[in-house]
Motif scaffolding. Structure first.
Motif, PDB file in Angstrom:
ATOM      1  N   THR A   1       0.852  -1.196   0.000  1.00 30.92           N
ATOM      2  CA  THR A   1       0.000   0.000   0.000  1.00 30.92           C
ATOM      3  C   THR A   1       0.877   1.231   0.000  1.00 30.92           C
ATOM      4  N   PHE A   2       0.367   2.291  -0.625  1.00 32.14           N
ATOM      5  CA  PHE A   2       0.999   3.611  -0.541  1.00 32.14           C
ATOM      6  C   PHE A   2      -0.001   4.501   0.182  1.00 32.14           C
ATOM      7  N   GLY A   3       0.205   4.730   1.447  1.00 31.38           N
ATOM      8  CA  GLY A   3      -0.774   5.508   2.201  1.00 31.38           C
ATOM      9  C   GLY A   3      -2.119   4.817   2.121  1.00 31.38           C
ATOM     10  N   ALA A   4      -3.101   5.512   1.559  1.00 32.10           N
ATOM     11  CA  ALA A   4      -4.447   4.938   1.486  1.00 32.10           C
ATOM     12  C   ALA A   4      -4.625   4.076   0.242  1.00 32.10           C
ATOM     13  N   VAL A   5      -3.659   4.159  -0.707  1.00 29.41           N
ATOM     14  CA  VAL A   5      -3.814   3.430  -1.965  1.00 29.41           C
ATOM     15  C   VAL A   5      -3.313   1.999  -1.806  1.00 29.41           C
ATOM     16  N   ARG A   6      -4.192   1.014  -2.096  1.00 34.71           N
ATOM     17  CA  ARG A   6      -3.751  -0.375  -2.110  1.00 34.71           C
ATOM     18  C   ARG A   6      -3.277  -0.694  -3.518  1.00 34.71           C
ATOM     19  N   ALA A   7      -1.982  -0.598  -3.734  1.00 34.64           N
ATOM     20  CA  ALA A   7      -1.459  -0.803  -5.086  1.00 34.64           C
ATOM     21  C   ALA A   7      -1.499  -2.277  -5.471  1.00 34.64           C
ATOM     22  N   LEU A   8      -1.196  -3.176  -4.525  1.00 28.23           N
ATOM     23  CA  LEU A   8      -1.187  -4.613  -4.808  1.00 28.23           C
ATOM     24  C   LEU A   8      -1.790  -5.371  -3.620  1.00 28.23           C
TER      25      LEU A   8
ATOM     26  N   GLY B   1      -2.765  -4.929 -17.802  1.00 32.92           N
ATOM     27  CA  GLY B   1      -3.706  -4.367 -16.844  1.00 32.92           C
ATOM     28  C   GLY B   1      -3.855  -2.885 -17.120  1.00 32.92           C
ATOM     29  N   ASP B   2      -4.952  -2.315 -16.640  1.00 30.99           N
ATOM     30  CA  ASP B   2      -5.194  -0.909 -16.928  1.00 30.99           C
ATOM     31  C   ASP B   2      -4.196  -0.006 -16.209  1.00 30.99           C
ATOM     32  N   ASN B   3      -4.246   1.268 -16.530  1.00 34.02           N
ATOM     33  CA  ASN B   3      -3.383   2.224 -15.846  1.00 34.02           C
ATOM     34  C   ASN B   3      -3.659   2.167 -14.344  1.00 34.02           C
ATOM     35  N   GLY B   4      -2.578   2.138 -13.580  1.00 32.86           N
ATOM     36  CA  GLY B   4      -2.748   2.117 -12.133  1.00 32.86           C
ATOM     37  C   GLY B   4      -3.094   0.753 -11.579  1.00 32.86           C
ATOM     38  N   ALA B   5      -3.031  -0.287 -12.414  1.00 33.13           N
ATOM     39  CA  ALA B   5      -3.377  -1.630 -11.941  1.00 33.13           C
ATOM     40  C   ALA B   5      -2.320  -2.183 -10.984  1.00 33.13           C
ATOM     41  N   GLY B   6      -1.128  -1.601 -11.012  1.00 33.90           N
ATOM     42  CA  GLY B   6      -0.082  -2.055 -10.093  1.00 33.90           C
ATOM     43  C   GLY B   6       1.055  -2.785 -10.781  1.00 33.90           C
ATOM     44  N   LYS B   7       1.098  -2.732 -12.103  1.00 33.59           N
ATOM     45  CA  LYS B   7       2.120  -3.473 -12.854  1.00 33.59           C
ATOM     46  C   LYS B   7       3.524  -2.972 -12.508  1.00 33.59           C
ATOM     47  N   SER B   8       3.697  -1.653 -12.591  1.00 34.93           N
ATOM     48  CA  SER B   8       5.033  -1.112 -12.309  1.00 34.93           C
ATOM     49  C   SER B   8       5.426  -1.363 -10.869  1.00 34.93           C
ATOM     50  N   THR B   9       4.454  -1.275  -9.967  1.00 31.84           N
ATOM     51  CA  THR B   9       4.761  -1.520  -8.559  1.00 31.84           C
ATOM     52  C   THR B   9       5.264  -2.944  -8.363  1.00 31.84           C
ATOM     53  N   LEU B  10       4.646  -3.896  -9.036  1.00 34.00           N
ATOM     54  CA  LEU B  10       5.080  -5.291  -8.921  1.00 34.00           C
ATOM     55  C   LEU B  10       6.512  -5.446  -9.434  1.00 34.00           C
TER      56      LEU B  10
ATOM     57  N   HIS C   1      13.086  -0.169 -16.231  1.00 35.45           N
ATOM     58  CA  HIS C   1      11.907   0.477 -15.679  1.00 35.45           C
ATOM     59  C   HIS C   1      11.202   1.311 -16.738  1.00 35.45           C
ATOM     60  N   GLN C   2       9.958   1.655 -16.400  1.00 37.59           N
ATOM     61  CA  GLN C   2       9.137   2.411 -17.343  1.00 37.59           C
ATOM     62  C   GLN C   2       9.829   3.712 -17.760  1.00 37.59           C
ATOM     63  N   ASP C   3      10.501   4.366 -16.802  1.00 40.98           N
ATOM     64  CA  ASP C   3      11.176   5.631 -17.133  1.00 40.98           C
ATOM     65  C   ASP C   3      12.635   5.407 -17.516  1.00 40.98           C
TER      66      ASP C   3
ATOM     67  N   ASP D   1       9.481  -2.998 -18.279  1.00 39.46           N
ATOM     68  CA  ASP D   1       8.266  -2.231 -18.013  1.00 39.46           C
ATOM     69  C   ASP D   1       7.975  -1.326 -19.207  1.00 39.46           C
ATOM     70  N   GLU D   2       6.997  -1.677 -19.989  1.00 36.67           N
ATOM     71  CA  GLU D   2       6.573  -0.945 -21.182  1.00 36.67           C
ATOM     72  C   GLU D   2       7.742  -0.593 -22.099  1.00 36.67           C
ATOM     73  N   PRO D   3       8.417  -1.625 -22.621  1.00 32.73           N
ATOM     74  CA  PRO D   3       9.594  -1.355 -23.448  1.00 32.73           C
ATOM     75  C   PRO D   3       9.262  -0.773 -24.813  1.00 32.73           C
TER      76      PRO D   3
ATOM     77  N   SER E   1       2.984  -4.416 -21.146  1.00 30.33           N
ATOM     78  CA  SER E   1       2.604  -3.648 -22.326  1.00 30.33           C
ATOM     79  C   SER E   1       1.112  -3.377 -22.315  1.00 30.33           C
ATOM     80  N   HIS E   2       0.720  -2.244 -22.895  1.00 36.27           N
ATOM     81  CA  HIS E   2      -0.700  -1.942 -23.076  1.00 36.27           C
ATOM     82  C   HIS E   2      -1.164  -2.373 -24.456  1.00 36.27           C
ATOM     83  N   ASN E   3      -0.174  -2.728 -25.298  1.00 42.10           N
ATOM     84  CA  ASN E   3      -0.506  -3.059 -26.677  1.00 42.10           C
ATOM     85  C   ASN E   3      -0.727  -4.571 -26.796  1.00 42.10           C
TER      86      ASN E   3
HETATM   87  N1  LIG Z   1       5.519   5.899  -4.934  1.00 46.40           N
HETATM   88  C1  LIG Z   1       4.173   5.894  -4.897  1.00 46.40           C
HETATM   89  N2  LIG Z   1       3.530   6.665  -3.994  1.00 46.40           N
HETATM   90  C2  LIG Z   1       2.175   6.666  -3.927  1.00 46.40           C
HETATM   91  N3  LIG Z   1       1.390   5.942  -4.735  1.00 46.40           N
HETATM   92  C3  LIG Z   1       1.970   5.163  -5.659  1.00 46.40           C
HETATM   93  C4  LIG Z   1       3.402   5.107  -5.783  1.00 46.40           C
HETATM   94  N4  LIG Z   1       3.695   4.238  -6.778  1.00 46.40           N
HETATM   95  C5  LIG Z   1       2.521   3.795  -7.262  1.00 46.40           C
HETATM   96  N5  LIG Z   1       1.487   4.335  -6.589  1.00 46.40           N
HETATM   97  C6  LIG Z   1       0.074   4.054  -6.808  1.00 46.40           C
HETATM   98  O1  LIG Z   1      -0.083   2.658  -6.933  1.00 46.40           O
HETATM   99  C7  LIG Z   1      -1.011   2.340  -7.968  1.00 46.40           C
HETATM  100  C8  LIG Z   1      -0.366   1.424  -8.977  1.00 46.40           C
HETATM  101  O2  LIG Z   1       0.620   2.150  -9.709  1.00 46.40           O
HETATM  102  P1  LIG Z   1       1.550   1.505 -10.819  1.00 46.40           P
HETATM  103  O3  LIG Z   1       2.531   2.521 -11.240  1.00 46.40           O
HETATM  104  O4  LIG Z   1       2.085   0.225 -10.329  1.00 46.40           O
HETATM  105  O5  LIG Z   1       0.502   1.230 -11.985  1.00 46.40           O
HETATM  106  P2  LIG Z   1       0.762   0.669 -13.446  1.00 46.40           P
HETATM  107  O6  LIG Z   1      -0.077  -0.559 -13.567  1.00 46.40           O
HETATM  108  O7  LIG Z   1       2.195   0.529 -13.734  1.00 46.40           O
HETATM  109  O8  LIG Z   1       0.118   1.796 -14.351  1.00 46.40           O
HETATM  110  P3  LIG Z   1       0.584   2.357 -15.791  1.00 46.40           P
HETATM  111  O9  LIG Z   1      -0.014   1.439 -16.805  1.00 46.40           O
HETATM  112  O10 LIG Z   1      -0.061   3.695 -15.858  1.00 46.40           O
HETATM  113  O11 LIG Z   1       2.054   2.408 -15.833  1.00 46.40           O
HETATM  114  C9  LIG Z   1      -1.468   3.671  -8.553  1.00 46.40           C
HETATM  115  O12 LIG Z   1      -2.713   3.998  -7.964  1.00 46.40           O
HETATM  116  C10 LIG Z   1      -0.408   4.633  -8.109  1.00 46.40           C
HETATM  117  O13 LIG Z   1      -0.965   5.913  -7.925  1.00 46.40           O
END
Ligand SMILES: Nc1ncnc2c1ncn2[C@@H]1O[C@H](COP(=O)(O)OP(=O)(O)OP(=O)(O)O)[C@@H](O)[C@H]1O
Ligand SMILES: [Mg+2]
Lengths: 396, 245
Positions: B14-21, B38-47, B86-88, B167-169, B199-201
């Motif tokens: 979790t990130f604060g109130a956000v449950r990322a995974l 997965g859609d934007n914000g699904a948690g892929k990059s976090t994983l 990484h994505q960036d 991550d999104e190469p 990938s989103h594609n």
């Molecule tokens: N460092 C962080 N601090 C706070 N919230 C974060 C942080 N990193 C990710 N999140 C939140 O966790 C959730 C998942 O983010 P993540 O970047 O993993 O999504 P994603 O699936 O990679 O999306 P995208 O397709 O847009 O790249 C989002 O709601 C994001 O706002």
């Protein structure tokens, strides 16, 4: 005709100004060197004394202290940070050294080393506040600027001035002049050393089948180096000789440049300054790099303070004060260190302080009021930052 | 089918109130490309960040070759043979291509950089990947998007990893450069690496992956074999419309 124009990429295209980039990606030393030539031409024609051996030697003597402090500023700017405390730290360090030497009778060398150790601890403290407490470097070192000056005044006590013995080693430092033969030896050694190193690298690159630049640029660079050093030595030998403090400063510049370019920690400084998050992910110990840089900046500031005390043969309440900090920062930036981090070389301190001191010196000769001097220095600084920003814009 | 090289079990963050995974499980196998969608914000990059030591998980275990491992820092992941793009991209724009390739792992002797060795290795590596960059000593800031992507991927391969996370190469690339990167990914698979591609594609995913893992709102939403799954099924899993197959 029109299509011929369209097909060709427009030189300097894009919205922003493109500047010449001799060293790939950085404006390089070109604008500064041009500026120096301009300064020499203007002041030289306005006042016959400006280009005299005596005045140029004075100029060289004036450069070392603030130039050394500017070297530390180059370091922190490479990280994309700032250190506003270098003036105060330089004064404090000089006072500590003087008290240890004069009041406590430590041998000069020991006093100097202990004072530099104090400076290192101060820099470490700044670095820890910046990294562990996550305070902005601007604020940490602003507090340092005020606090360390306070400590210096406290240590100086009521008398406010401590004299260094005129014949002591520290004072002697600023009154030592290299004999002509030694200066010329240095020129020859530097020239051949540079050429030999370049040729060795070139041969190794050819062996590894890596691209090399032609022999002409190398010859030109070596020739340029020897001519510049030779001219400086010729001029100063016409007066009292090359001041030892200038050699110390020059040596520090060369060593720091080599460390930054050729060693792992140096590479990491550039990496952290360029993209700290990327550096962290690549496994670089970002925290340690930052601590090292802040400590290094403070030690260089302390060394600059000791050089200043040596020149004055004393420390007093204005040690490390007045415009030293601003000149050091201005020198680093004018010399071509980017304010945005990760771009610049140690030579910036040398080039920048040359510009600042020659402007100050030239205007003093012309009897220009210090008010005008400040405004001109500000103009030069603004121009340097504009060049930096434009170069950065051109890359984006 | 080979056993999983890298397994993540019950991962939560979790990130604060956000449950990322929440309770996410993922398996990567040698010689296989797994797509993570997965859609934007699904948690892929976090994983991916958890697997590469950039972000610490709140819950769950990571197993490498069946053994539980601790990945607390990026360095740990690298030492275990997990390389990440990484994505960036995580490149230092001010440094040249060679410096970026070896960032944080510079060969050295008495802390002096071995520049020639680096440049030679960089040249050979990029040539073997069919990446064309005229001058390896230009700062990365002046490269094209595709060239940067290639540099980032090449860097991931330098440590001879067992697992590569991308991550999104292909996100910022044109048609031809995308094809090149996909070909590169296939070559990694053929070398026996375990590859994860975000990938989103879905066309790209279909073209390159063996399996597709879907994340939805930070939770597992199914794993599919690419060859016997219709795109609509994957889309349904991503959006949550209808039951996952
Ligand atoms: N460092 C962080 N601090 C706070 N919230 C974060 C942080 N990193 C990710 N999140 C939140 O966790 C959730 C998942 O983010 P993540 O970047 O993993 O999504 P994603 O699936 O990679 O999306 P995208 O397709 O847009 O790249 C989002 O709601 C994001 O706002
Ligand atoms: Mg993402």
């Amino acid at each position: 005709m029109i299509s011929a124009f369209l097909d060709r990429p427009v030189p300097g295209g894009g919205r922003r100004v493109r500047l010449p980039r001799p060293s790939g990606g950085e404006p390089g030393a070109l604008p500064v060197v041009a500026g120096l030539a301009l300064i020499a031409a203007v002041f030289g024609s306005l006042n016959g004394h400006f280009l005299s051996a005596e005045n140029l030697t004075n100029l060289a003597l004036q450069m070392a202290a603030t130039g050394t402090i500017a070297l530390g500023i180059v370091l922190v700017l490479l990280l994309g940070e700032i250190d506003l405390s270098v003036g105060s730290v330089s004064g404090l360090c000089a006072v500590v050294m003087t008290i240890l030497n004069v009041h406590r009778h430590f041998p000069s060398g020991v006093a100097v080393l202990l004072a530099l150790g104090v400076a290192a601890l101060i820099g470490l403290a700044h670095g820890l506040m910046f990294t562990v407490l996550r305070m902005p470097s601007f604020v940490v070192t602003l507090a340092g600027l005020i606090g360390w000056q306070g400590l210096m005044l406290y240590l100086l006590g009521r008398e406010g001035t401590i004299n260094l013995p005129f014949d002591g080693p520290v004072a002697k430092l600023s009154d030592t002049w290299l004999p002509a033969w030694l200066s010329w030896t240095i020129v020859v050694v530097a020239g051949t050393g540079y050429l030999a190193a370049a040729l060795l690298v070139r041969r190794a690159r050819i062996r590894s089948d890596l691209p090399v630049s032609g022999p002409v640029p190398l010859a030109l660079r070596t020739g340029g180096l020897v001519v510049l050093l030779g001219a400086a030595v010729a001029v100063m030998s016409g007066d009292r000789g090359v001041p030892l403090t200038l050699v110390i400063f020059g040596g520090l510049v060369v060593v720091l440049d080599l460390v930054l370019r050729l060693t792992v920690p140096g590479r990491w400084v550039y990496a952290v300054g360029g993209n700290a998050e990327a550096a962290r992910r690549a496994g670089i110990a970002v925290l340690r790099v930052r601590l090292l840089v802040f400590a290094g900046a403070s030690v260089l500031a302390g060394a600059g303070g000791i050089l200043a005390a040596s020149r004055l043969s004393a420390v007093n309440q204005s040690s490390g004060g007045s415009d030293i900090l601003l000149n050091a920062i201005a020198a680093a930036v004018i010399g071509g260190t980017s304010l945005f981090g990760g771009r610049g070389r140690a030579y910036a301190a040398l080039l920048g302080i040359l510009v600042i001191q020659s402007v100050a010196n030239g205007m003093l000769l012309l009897n220009v009021d210090s008010s005008v001097r400040f405004m001109v220095t500000a103009g030069v600084l603004a121009l340097a930052v504009a060049i930096d920003s434009a170069a950065r814009g051109g890359r984006r | 089918m080979s056993a999983a090289v890298l397994e993540a079990r019950g991962i939560g963050r979790t990130f604060g109130a956000v449950r990322a995974l929440t309770d996410v499980t993922l398996e990567l196998r040698a010689g296989e490309v797994t797509a993570l969608v997965g859609d934007n914000g699904a948690g892929k990059s976090t994983l991916v960040k958890i697997l590469s030591g950039v972000v610490a998980p709140d819950a769950g275990r990571i197993l490498l070759g069946g053994e539980p491992v601790r990945i607390a820092r990026p360095h740990d992941a690298r030492a275990l043979g997990i390389a990440t793009v990484h994505q960036d991209l995580g490149l230092c724009e001010n440094l040249d291509v060679v410096a970026n390739l070896f960032l944080g792992a510079e060969p050295h002797r008495w802390s002096l950089l071995r520049s020639l060795r680096m440049e030679r290795t960089a040249r050979d590596l990029l040539a073997s990947l069919d990446v064309r960059i005229p001058d390896l000593r230009t700062p990365v800031a002046s490269l094209s998007g595709g060239q940067r992507q290639s540099v980032a991927i090449a860097r991931a391969l330098l440590g001879e990893p067992r697992v590569v996370l991308l991550d999104e190469p292909t996100a910022a690339l044109g048609v031809e450069q995308t094809a090149q990167v996909l070909a590169l990914i296939r070559r990694l698979r053929d070398r026996g690496l375990a590859v994860l591609v975000i990938s989103h594609n879905l066309a790209d995913v279909r073209a390159v992956s063996d399996r597709i893992a879907v994340l939805r709102l930070g939770r597992d939403a199914g794993v599919f074999r690419t060859s016997d799954t219709a795109t609509e099924t994957v889309v349904a899993a991503i959006t949550g419309a209808g039951a996952a197959a």
